[in-house]
Design a protein around this motif. Structure first.
Motif, mmCIF file in Angstrom:
data_model
loop_
_atom_site.group_PDB
_atom_site.id
_atom_site.type_symbol
_atom_site.label_atom_id
_atom_site.label_comp_id
_atom_site.label_asym_id
_atom_site.label_seq_id
_atom_site.Cartn_x
_atom_site.Cartn_y
_atom_site.Cartn_z
ATOM 1 N N LEU A 43 0.849 -1.187 0.000
ATOM 2 C CA LEU A 43 0.000 0.000 0.000
ATOM 3 C C LEU A 43 0.885 1.238 0.000
ATOM 4 N N LEU A 44 0.674 2.117 -0.964
ATOM 5 C CA LEU A 44 1.558 3.263 -1.160
ATOM 6 C C LEU A 44 0.902 4.594 -0.858
ATOM 7 N N ASP A 56 -2.203 -0.790 7.738
ATOM 8 C CA ASP A 56 -1.473 -2.010 7.385
ATOM 9 C C ASP A 56 -0.552 -1.732 6.209
ATOM 10 N N ILE A 57 0.226 -2.763 5.833
ATOM 11 C CA ILE A 57 1.165 -2.611 4.717
ATOM 12 C C ILE A 57 0.639 -3.226 3.425
ATOM 13 N N PHE A 58 -0.363 -4.105 3.538
ATOM 14 C CA PHE A 58 -0.959 -4.734 2.362
ATOM 15 C C PHE A 58 -2.476 -4.619 2.421
ATOM 16 N N MET A 59 -3.083 -4.872 1.285
ATOM 17 C CA MET A 59 -4.540 -4.946 1.213
ATOM 18 C C MET A 59 -4.942 -6.333 1.727
ATOM 19 N N ILE A 91 -8.100 3.273 4.706
ATOM 20 C CA ILE A 91 -6.900 2.455 4.866
ATOM 21 C C ILE A 91 -5.695 3.377 4.928
ATOM 22 N N LEU A 92 -4.872 3.188 5.962
ATOM 23 C CA LEU A 92 -3.695 4.013 6.174
ATOM 24 C C LEU A 92 -2.450 3.175 5.905
ATOM 25 N N PRO A 93 -1.666 3.481 4.846
ATOM 26 C CA PRO A 93 -0.506 2.665 4.495
ATOM 27 C C PRO A 93 0.631 2.840 5.499
ATOM 28 N N ALA A 94 1.095 1.731 6.046
ATOM 29 C CA ALA A 94 2.012 1.754 7.185
ATOM 30 C C ALA A 94 3.387 1.230 6.803
ATOM 31 N N PRO A 98 7.993 2.688 1.283
ATOM 32 C CA PRO A 98 7.792 3.059 -0.124
ATOM 33 C C PRO A 98 6.665 4.075 -0.286
ATOM 34 N N GLY A 99 6.708 4.793 -1.385
ATOM 35 C CA GLY A 99 5.623 5.708 -1.718
ATOM 36 C C GLY A 99 5.321 6.687 -0.607
ATOM 37 N N GLN A 100 4.027 6.828 -0.286
ATOM 38 C CA GLN A 100 3.603 7.724 0.785
ATOM 39 C C GLN A 100 3.383 6.991 2.106
#
Length: 914
Positions: A279-280, A658-661, A671-674, A701-703
């Motif tokens: 998740l970015l 989380d880091i993935f979907m 969803i907050l990318p961690a 990675p990413g944001q």
């Protein structure tokens, strides 16, 4: 010999290259030389392995002796004169290096730290006078390891590492003389052998004959970062080798729990952080995308129901939704699930946010699904939910009891120490309904009937009493309740329990005698003990057995529940549970509540909250409408997944960090990318109570943002006036909240990497063994608590005649969110598979590799099958990490009344061909 005045150990004085030196007791010439800064070439020697002396690169000349001696396995004697640089020794050393170098083809790209090249440069050995032997092409059959025997110098390090350190017995020598070579099993390709991919052979190989697949280890790196493993609770220390913000490879470090060892997950399960499904950007559910209770997640296009958002919009949307539920339903309408995969600091802040920002104690994490019953029994009987002794104490004990655990899959590095201890003469007793690999190392294997733990353990205690092996002084001075326990056990005779548990009475008596009469016996258990409706009673029996035998409070004995996730111990310690604050201080204890209200400057809920499964029921009962889930995946890990998924779909507002979907994120509103494990710094507490430092190796990675940063941003939007500048500030507050770690400073952890709690004052060394003088109950005595034999919630019948047992497998971990996105691990075990006994397969007309249907009263799955004689006919073992065949669609959500843990390890199922 003379005594060393500083250590009291014996020393030997001798001369090395004309200079006087001393050797410590049991120190070889090579080791003494290294300590005095004298370099002697060596290749077959490693300080982690038994000295073999077969390469002869380390030969030295000893005055008065005709032959040269290998310094790696020769011990000095008083007055000996040793020369490592004499013409004779130097000529022999160079010749050995030249001969070994001749066997490696010119131009072969070797590892940057290639030891053969290193010593050839040091001794100025160049050119090739001798012809190279013809060697086979590289073996690339294993997903994790490349075998290039053209670089092999037959030093034997890989063999010793495999056989003697990891005790896996895969590598051997084949043929003799010039035809000798390394082989795997019966000269199989490595990928078809019984290799478990621990990579120990790769780590000790001095030339690059064994390398990570893809030859990544041959590349130069930018930096090395010392950290800890993100997987099971053993807490192995490791080093990330990083280039261009990517982890290239991983090596083990000499930590207290692993001494350089790793398993296949720790060594090769790191590239999930670079997976294309990371998740970015923050995501918000589209207005026209309804939540569906059935799992119809599109794994090829998992973001179809979401739109990208800015961090500001997503954070505000997440907080506003939670505040809306708070305003309409009050604190009881909210709940939070934290994570045992994150750091202590993240877990501490998350539970603090739920309690102070959402004003509820409805906060829990996965300990509820693994060792809640163990914690409940330990707190009740000895006053602490932690282990009493570290795994390393197996070196000091005489008897090891391992029950309800498959450590070769779940805790492979700890398993290597069990295997080492058994080979060193310790008595290993394994008790399990399923015969796993560790059983082949056991002196006694008790394959008892599933669901009969209490009957078997009560019978063993009865035998201890009948054989008069109880520790009367210990019972009198340090326990209470013995007479009631003794009276209770009268009906549990081994003769009466034998047909119930399936273990002969003679064996029960023998195990009782061995355990209770030894100078030191340790009990280790896993989720095969705890994940039952009678899990707390199972653990009570283990504690009672240890107490009446006096096997607690000393080195080499004690009680150790093996933790399943890397920080499940730490997450529990910092209060990520509904009934306790940090350090297990009860929320319904007025004094404890007032202390935390003063520390956090707030008013706290005086009533214990709901647990994981209770929260799911409360959602469907209309009592809870909003949730914040950080790093947990209840849509895969909860029992009776149809029920859990329906609950998640019913929430008015769900925030997922989380880091993935993940399957759970599928039901989120925002969803907050961690950050993944190697992308953050923090402390983690392993199964031994070692608090260890995990260090950031790469950037998110990413944001994607640091988890701690996200929690702080959510706290700000929930009107909490927090002021933390990073994990160190949080840790300093934890020290004020938790007397058990008050003596551990951040600076000390950065320096030492590991400190064992309790450590109450700065400078204290920590306390690996607890309860040496008193237990942590009010009167200092342990409580002996009888446990009555009872059945599982759901027994087999004509409609559902088989027993389902769930668990983990070596290559995958928890719900598979990380390991199934790690390329090596997923290549090793890419498909779901159920294990059935070969007679059972024959009975239903199915062959290994074909598909079957498993059906329970709650759901059904289709999966391939594998023959496994370790289970008995009528049992089915199923890993729970595969979304395609989610085991928890079948499992029973019935709870243990004390630990509130679900019965994952027993439910009735049908089995039929697909």
């Amino acid at each position: 010999m003379a005594a060393n005045p500083s250590t009291g150990t014996a020393t030997v004085s001798f001369t090395l290259n004309g200079a006087p030196v001393t050797a410590q007791a049991n120190e070889t010439i090579l080791q003494a030389a290294q300590r005095h800064g004298v370099e002697i070439p060596h290749l077959c020697y490693s300080d982690r392995l038994r000295a073999d002396g077969n390469c002869r690169a380390c030969v030295v000349e000893i005055d008065g002796e005709r032959t040269l001696a290998p310094s790696c396995c020769r011990y000095p004697s008083e007055g000996m004169s040793v020369a490592s640089k004499s013409p004779r020794a130097a000529t022999a050393q160079k010749l050995v290096l030249e001969l070994l170098q001749s066997d490696t083809p010119e131009g072969l790209s070797l590892t940057p730290h290639n030891e053969l090249s290193h010593w050839c440069e040091k001794l100025q050995v160049s050119g090739r006078r001798f012809p190279a032997r013809q060697q086979p092409e590289p073996d690339r059959s294993h997903p994790a390891i490349t075998v290039s025997l053209d670089a092999c110098i037959q030093c034997g390090r890989c063999l010793r590492a495999c056989r003697e350190e990891q005790a896996n017995d895969v590598i051997g020598f084949y043929h003799r003389g010039s035809r000798a070579r390394i082989i795997f099993d019966m000269d199989d390709p490595m990928g078809q052998s019984s290799c478990v991919g621990c990579g120990e052979c790769v780590q000790v190989c001095p030339t690059g004959a064994l390398m990570p697949a893809g030859d990544v280890g041959r590349q130069t790196i930018d930096r090395q970062v010392d950290s800890v493993c993100p997987y099971c609770g053993v807490g192995c220390q490791l080093t990330y080798h990083v280039k261009d913000n990517r982890i290239q490879f991983v090596e083990g470090r000499d930590g207290p729990a692993n001494h350089g060892r790793l398993c296949v997950k720790g060594r090769y399960g790191f590239d999930y952080v670079n997976h294309r499904q990371r998740l970015l950007t923050p995501l918000i559910r589209k207005a026209d995308a309804p939540k569906r209770p059935e799992m119809d997640m599109d794994y090829d296009n998992p973001l179809r129901d979401f739109r990208e958002a800015s961090w500001e919009e997503a954070l505000q949307y997440a907080a506003d939704g939670l505040k809306k539920v708070l305003d309409s339903r009050g604190p009881a309408g909210l709940a939070g699930f934290g994570s045992a995969k994150g750091s202590n600091e993240e877990a501490y802040l998350f539970q603090k946010l739920i309690r102070t920002g959402l004003h509820t104690n409805n906060v829990d994490h996965c300990t509820r699904l693994c060792h809640a019953s163990s914690v409940a029994a330990l707190l009740q009987m000895v006053g602490s939910g932690a282990v009493t002794n570290p795994v390393a104490d197996v070196d000091k004990c005489e008897v090891i009891v391992l029950i309800g655990s498959n450590p070769t899959s779940n805790h492979p590095v700890a398993a290597s120490f069990f295997k080492n201890a058994a080979r060193a003469g310790k008595t290993l007793i394994v008790m399990d309904p399923r015969k796993t690999d560790i059983a082949r190392h056991a002196h006694h294997f008790l394959q008892f009937h599933p669901d009969t733990d209490v009957a078997m353990l009560n019978a063993i205690m009865h035998a201890v009493i009948e054989l008069d092996l109880v520790d009367k002084a210990f019972i009198e001075q340090r326990t209470e309740g013995y007479e009631a326990l003794k009276q209770h056990l009268q009906e549990y005779t081994p003769e009466r329990m034998a047909p119930i548990c399936g273990i002969p009475a003679e064996t029960l008596y023998e195990v009782a005698r061995i355990y209770a009469s030894s100078k030191g016996s340790m009990i280790f258990w896993g989720m095969g003990v705890s994940q039952h409706v009678h899990g707390t009673d199972n653990v009570r029996c283990l504690i009672d057995l240890a107490l009446i035998s006096g096997q607690v409070g000393r080195e080499g004995c004690g009680l150790h529940p093996l933790r399943g996730q890397n920080n499940v111990q730490g997450a529990s310690d910092v209060g990520l549970m509904p009934m306790v604050y940090p350090d297990y201080q009860r929320v319904d204890n007025q004094d404890a509540r007032h202390r935390f209200e003063a520390l956090w400057n707030t008013t706290l809920d005086p009533d214990p909250g709901l647990t994981v499964v209770e929260i799911m029921h409360a959602i469907l009962d209309g009592e809870i409408a909003g949730m914040y889930i950080m790093g947990e995946n209840p849509a895969m890990s909860d029992p009776n997944l149809n029920h859990a998924r329906q609950a998640l779909a019913s929430l008015e507002h769900l925030v997922v960090q989380d880091i993935f979907m993940t399957e759970t994120a599928h039901y989120a509103d925002v969803i907050l990318p961690a950050s993944a494990f190697p992308e953050k710094t923090g402390t983690f507490t392993n199964t031994d109570r070692n608090v260890q430092m995990g260090r950031q190796a790469i950037d998110p990675p990413g944001q994607a943002r640091q988890d701690l940063e996200i929690i702080l941003a959510m706290a700000e939007r929930l009107n909490l006036n927090w002021d933390y500048n990073g994990p160190q500030d949080v840790f300093n507050e934890m020290r004020r909240a938790m007397p058990s770690i008050a003596g551990i400073t951040w600076e000390r952890l950065k320096k030492e990497s590991s400190v064992t709690y309790p450590c109450r004052k700065e400078g204290d060394p920590g306390q690996p063994v607890i309860f040496q003088e008193r237990f942590l109950r009010a009167d200092g005595k342990a409580a002996l608590v009888p446990a009555h034999y009872s059945h599982a919630d759901e027994l087999p019948d004509d409609a559902y005649p088989c027993i389902l047992i769930t668990g983990r497998q070596l290559e995958h971990w928890h719900t598979g969110a990380m390991t199934r996105r790690a390329s090596v691990l997923n290549n090793l075990e890419p498909q779901p598979v159920a294990m059935l006994h070969p007679e059972h397969l024959q009975q239903i007309g199915v062959q290994s590799g074909q598909a079957i249907i498993l059906r329970s009263r709650r759901g059904e799955i289709t999966t391939r099958v594998r023959s496994d004689s370790g289970v008995t006919p009528g049992q089915v073992f199923l890993p729970f990490c595969y979304y395609e065949a989610a085991a928890n669609l079948l499992t029973n959500e019935a709870l243990d009344p004390d630990g509130k843990i679900p019965e994952f390890k027993f439910c009735a199922v049908q089995v039929e061909p697909a």
